[in-house]
Design a protein around this motif. Structure first.
Motif, PDB file in Angstrom:
ATOM      1  N   GLY A  58       4.805  -2.987  -3.184  1.00  0.00           N
ATOM      2  CA  GLY A  58       4.539  -2.692  -4.597  1.00  0.00           C
ATOM      3  C   GLY A  58       3.166  -3.150  -5.067  1.00  0.00           C
ATOM      4  O   GLY A  58       2.134  -2.886  -4.431  1.00  0.00           O
ATOM      5  N   THR A  59       3.171  -3.832  -6.188  1.00  0.00           N
ATOM      6  CA  THR A  59       1.923  -4.309  -6.776  1.00  0.00           C
ATOM      7  C   THR A  59       1.190  -5.257  -5.823  1.00  0.00           C
ATOM      8  O   THR A  59      -0.040  -5.222  -5.709  1.00  0.00           O
ATOM      9  CB  THR A  59       2.249  -4.996  -8.119  1.00  0.00           C
ATOM     10  N   SER A  60       1.938  -6.090  -5.117  1.00  0.00           N
ATOM     11  CA  SER A  60       1.307  -7.033  -4.185  1.00  0.00           C
ATOM     12  C   SER A  60       0.603  -6.274  -3.048  1.00  0.00           C
ATOM     13  O   SER A  60      -0.439  -6.705  -2.547  1.00  0.00           O
ATOM     14  CB  SER A  60       2.355  -7.992  -3.613  1.00  0.00           C
ATOM     15  N   TYR A  61       1.172  -5.141  -2.675  1.00  0.00           N
ATOM     16  CA  TYR A  61       0.530  -4.277  -1.666  1.00  0.00           C
ATOM     17  C   TYR A  61      -0.804  -3.755  -2.209  1.00  0.00           C
ATOM     18  O   TYR A  61      -1.806  -3.704  -1.489  1.00  0.00           O
ATOM     19  CB  TYR A  61       1.507  -3.137  -1.331  1.00  0.00           C
ATOM     20  N   HIS A  62      -0.832  -3.401  -3.470  1.00  0.00           N
ATOM     21  CA  HIS A  62      -2.090  -2.933  -4.058  1.00  0.00           C
ATOM     22  C   HIS A  62      -3.163  -4.029  -4.027  1.00  0.00           C
ATOM     23  O   HIS A  62      -4.342  -3.746  -3.828  1.00  0.00           O
ATOM     24  CB  HIS A  62      -1.870  -2.448  -5.499  1.00  0.00           C
ATOM     25  N   ALA A  63      -2.753  -5.276  -4.221  1.00  0.00           N
ATOM     26  CA  ALA A  63      -3.720  -6.387  -4.135  1.00  0.00           C
ATOM     27  C   ALA A  63      -4.315  -6.410  -2.725  1.00  0.00           C
ATOM     28  O   ALA A  63      -5.527  -6.578  -2.533  1.00  0.00           O
ATOM     29  CB  ALA A  63      -3.048  -7.718  -4.475  1.00  0.00           C
ATOM     30  N   GLY A  64      -3.453  -6.209  -1.729  1.00  0.00           N
ATOM     31  CA  GLY A  64      -3.930  -6.173  -0.344  1.00  0.00           C
ATOM     32  C   GLY A  64      -4.929  -5.049  -0.112  1.00  0.00           C
ATOM     33  O   GLY A  64      -5.921  -5.216   0.596  1.00  0.00           O
ATOM     34  N   LEU A  65      -4.670  -3.900  -0.730  1.00  0.00           N
ATOM     35  CA  LEU A  65      -5.583  -2.762  -0.540  1.00  0.00           C
ATOM     36  C   LEU A  65      -6.969  -3.050  -1.112  1.00  0.00           C
ATOM     37  O   LEU A  65      -7.983  -2.639  -0.544  1.00  0.00           O
ATOM     38  CB  LEU A  65      -4.997  -1.503  -1.197  1.00  0.00           C
ATOM     39  N   VAL A  66      -7.021  -3.750  -2.239  1.00  0.00           N
ATOM     40  CA  VAL A  66      -8.336  -4.139  -2.788  1.00  0.00           C
ATOM     41  C   VAL A  66      -9.027  -5.085  -1.801  1.00  0.00           C
ATOM     42  O   VAL A  66     -10.217  -4.946  -1.497  1.00  0.00           O
ATOM     43  CB  VAL A  66      -8.197  -4.822  -4.167  1.00  0.00           C
TER      44      VAL A  66
END
Ligand code: F6R
Length: 366
Positions: A58-66
């Motif tokens: 979820g949102t934590s995955y998006h942090a990883g993508l950044v």
């Protein structure tokens, strides 16, 4: 407990300057970048790391993508980011020199915990948990921990946990860059200044709430929305789309702006609002031509544009002037405006902002 705020989500959005300041406390004042920020064992664990694998949901995955953009451009470490529920069940090729980074607000997400255990069972012992809950299952399972200090997050939609995860990942990027001899002193100094100033920079974005609220009024009646970004702001477009769909139930999709003409442009018409993140960075000119493609099809554009990006307001093109471009950390500022946008769209729609239907704060089942 809510004080001046109407919902926990709004309160937590506005707590971000404080949450970031607490998370970055170790580098405040005279503090500098070092592996020690990740614990006394960190120098050993980080030494010899050749790749980074980020696992999250979820949102934590998006942090990883950044973070992937940061790690590859600043630390020059190859980085892969994978959804935990996919990684845990697929055949992958393990590499003991990979640093496995799991990101989780709650520290209890079943798939993320299982993905971490799976990586360890494949012989990957260099593990780091970035987490908001100190004694959680994920933290206990990892060799190293970095605890974000967002404070308890009650709204189901993650906000301050996300921006503090980004702060932690920025520190990780700089620590790995320094260890690899890729962080000259002068550059470290510039990054430290930007990080220390981040809470104030976020505060400036929060002050845009009235204008963002007016935008939300305009498109809350729509059934679909498209979010566009490029580079390190593409994951921010994804996060904006996720926030909008989970709390306002408006169907939203995010695309890397360069992908528009490979399919999604067919969707664009007068009923499809397109929200664009327009940082004044090296990709701005490319983005501008993507925006023209949208306009030519009658799509209404809502553009979050950094000062100096020189995108003019015109028929069907609405501009929300953001502060000056904030370099590597710019995604942290842009996500805050998208959080506010989805919050206000949900308010207009009258949904249960803090407890969206069908969702739980902590996903302890797979
Ligand atoms: C969205 C949201 C979720 C969580 C996801 C992972 O706003 O909050 O997508 O990010 O369920 O949760 P954590 O970070 O606790 O592992």
């Amino acid at each position: 407990e809510l004080g001046q705020y109407r919902h926990y989500m709004q309160k937590e959005i506005f707590e971000q300057p404080q949450a970031l300041a607490s998370t970055l406390e170790l580098i405040a004042g005279g503090g500098s970048i070092s592996p020690q920020l990740f614990g006394s064992q960190a120098a050993d664990v980080f030494g010899g790391v050749r790749r980074v694998l980020v696992l999250a949901c979820g949102t934590s995955y998006h942090a990883g993508l950044v973070a992937r953009y940061w790690l590859e451009s600043v630390a020059k470490v190859p980085c892969t980011v994978e959804i935990a529920s996919e990684y845990r069940y697929r055949d992958s090729v393990p590499d003991p020199d990979t640093l496995v980074v799991v990101i989780s607000q709650s520290g209890e997400t079943a798939d993320t915990l299982a993905a971490l255990k799976h990586a360890k069972s494949l012989g990957m012992t260099r593990t780091l948990a970035i987490c908001n809950v100190p004694e959680s299952a994920i933290v206990r399972e990892a060799a190293l921990r970095f605890i974000t200090r967002a404070g308890p997050e009650i709204g189901v939609a993650s906000t301050k946990a996300f921006t503090t995860q980004l702060a932690a990942l920025a520190l990780l990027t700089l620590a790995l860059a320094k260890l690899a001899g890729r962080l000259p002193e002068a550059e470290e100094g510039r990054y430290l200044i930007a990080l220390r100033h981040l809470p104030v920079a976020v505060q400036k974005v929060l002050e845009l709430e009235p204008q963002i609220e007016a935008w939300a009024q305009r498109f809350a009646a729509k059934h679909h929305a498209l979010f566009l970004g490029r580079g390190r702001h593409w994951p921010i477009a994804m996060e904006g789309a996720l926030k909008l769909k989970e709390i306002s139930y408006i169907h939203a999709e995010a695309y890397a702006a360069g992908e528009l003409k490979h399919g999604p442009l067919a969707l664009v018409d007068r009923d499809m609002p397109v929200i664009a993140i327009a940082p004044a960075d090296e990709l701005l000119e490319k983005l501008k031509s993507n925006l023209q493609e949208v306009r030519a099809r009658g799509g209404e554009l809502y553009v979050f544009a950094d000062a100096g990006s020189e995108i003019a307001e015109s028929e069907g093109v609405h501009i929300l002037p953001m502060p000056e471009h904030y370099g590597m950390l710019s995604p942290v500022l842009h996500v805050v405006s998208l959080q506010l946008l989805s919050y206000h769209a949900a308010l207009v729609k009258g949904t249960d902002v803090d407890k969206p239907r069908n969702l739980a704060k902590s996903v302890t089942v797979e």
